[in-house]
Design an enzyme around this catalytic site. Structure first.
Site, PDB file in Angstrom:
ATOM      1  N   CYS A 113      72.437  25.448  11.297  1.00  0.00           N
ATOM      2  CA  CYS A 113      73.883  25.610  11.105  1.00  0.00           C
ATOM      3  C   CYS A 113      74.426  26.686  12.052  1.00  0.00           C
ATOM      4  O   CYS A 113      74.443  26.485  13.255  1.00  0.00           O
ATOM      5  CB  CYS A 113      74.198  25.907   9.638  1.00  0.00           C
ATOM      6  N   HIS A 215      71.510  21.647   6.711  1.00  0.00           N
ATOM      7  CA  HIS A 215      70.629  22.639   6.088  1.00  0.00           C
ATOM      8  C   HIS A 215      69.383  21.983   5.472  1.00  0.00           C
ATOM      9  O   HIS A 215      69.351  21.718   4.267  1.00  0.00           O
ATOM     10  CB  HIS A 215      71.384  23.415   5.012  1.00  0.00           C
ATOM     11  N   GLU A 217      66.592  23.345   4.769  1.00  0.00           N
ATOM     12  CA  GLU A 217      65.933  24.224   3.794  1.00  0.00           C
ATOM     13  C   GLU A 217      66.478  23.999   2.385  1.00  0.00           C
ATOM     14  O   GLU A 217      65.761  24.192   1.393  1.00  0.00           O
ATOM     15  CB  GLU A 217      66.091  25.693   4.218  1.00  0.00           C
TER      16      GLU A 217
END
Length: 241
Positions: A113, A215, A217
């Site tokens: 990001c 994202h 994660e």
């Protein structure tokens, strides 16, 4: 011995109810978990002086840059628009120095990001300060309040790219941003876009610098295929340049 991956920390700018000062450097646990699952040893790098970047990079085998505030527009030669939200030039300057030091040392970099955006600025590119006003974006690129692990729009990858290799031609991702890459920096190429043509992935010409706008994660626990991004990055750290 496990490869060490430095994670550049975020910086708490404003005091909170728990922390009465802003002297707090931190990183969200999901980044750490993704790197650990990939078999690496995460090392959180506190916000520091740009002149110390080479020393920080000398102690790790790769660099991960996380999400967070927008990148300060004056760093790529533009005056901020009204749509620009919070920025942190101290973080920007330190991370830019880290990126340049990692590139000089031949160590891989993964940007997520904001991390992808600051990579682009570090390598001479620029950003859309607001993708809706400046790039004509039509999709919802900030899905809040939808839960962060839920994919909400699609991206399409380019042929022979690292993202195509590990995740295929087209897949759904989450989204939390309003800035985006405009002109790619030196030796960077775009490897994924959303349907409204917002840049969603990059790769350097030598393949050592990679980035995504979404994202992984946040999604990896419920959508395990996104762990492949951390696994791929870990493999890059295994190769000395």
């Amino acid at each position: 011995m496990m490869k060490k991956i430095g994670i550049a920390s975020n910086h708490l700018i404003h005091p909170t109810e728990r922390f009465g000062t802003n002297f707090v450097d931190y990183i969200q646990r999901d980044y750490v978990t993704g790197l650990r699952q990939a078999g690496t040893l995460p090392i959180v790098l506190p916000l520091g002086d740009p002149k110390d970047a080479e020393d920080y990079i000398s102690g790790v085998d790769g660099l991960l840059l996380s999400g967070g505030q927008g990148v300060t527009p004056i760093l790529y030669g533009e005056e901020p628009l009204a749509e620009v939200a919070e920025t942190d030039i101290y973080r920007d300057q330190f991370e830019i120095a880290l990126i340049k030091a990692a590139q000089k040392a031949g160590k891989p970099v993964l940007g997520i990001c904001r991390g992808m955006q600051v990579i682009n600025v570090a390598l001479g590119g620029n950003l859309y300060q607001d993708i809706y006003q400046q790039a004509g974006a039509t999709e919802k690129h900030n899905q809040y309040p939808t839960s962060w692990e839920i994919p909400t729009h699609h991206v399409t990858t380019t042929d022979d790219s690292w993202l195509r290799e590990i995740l295929g031609k087209r897949f759904a991702v989450n989204s939390f941003h309003h800035q985006g890459i405009h002109e790619p920096g030196s030796q960077l190429k775009v490897v994924a876009k959303s349907d409204d043509q917002v840049v969603e992935g990059i790769e350097s010409s030598d393949g050592r610098i990679i980035g995504v706008e979404f994202h992984p994660e946040m999604m990896r626990a419920t959508h395990p295929e996104f762990q492949k991004i951390f696994d791929y990055f870990a493999k890059l750290a295994q190769v000395d340049k």
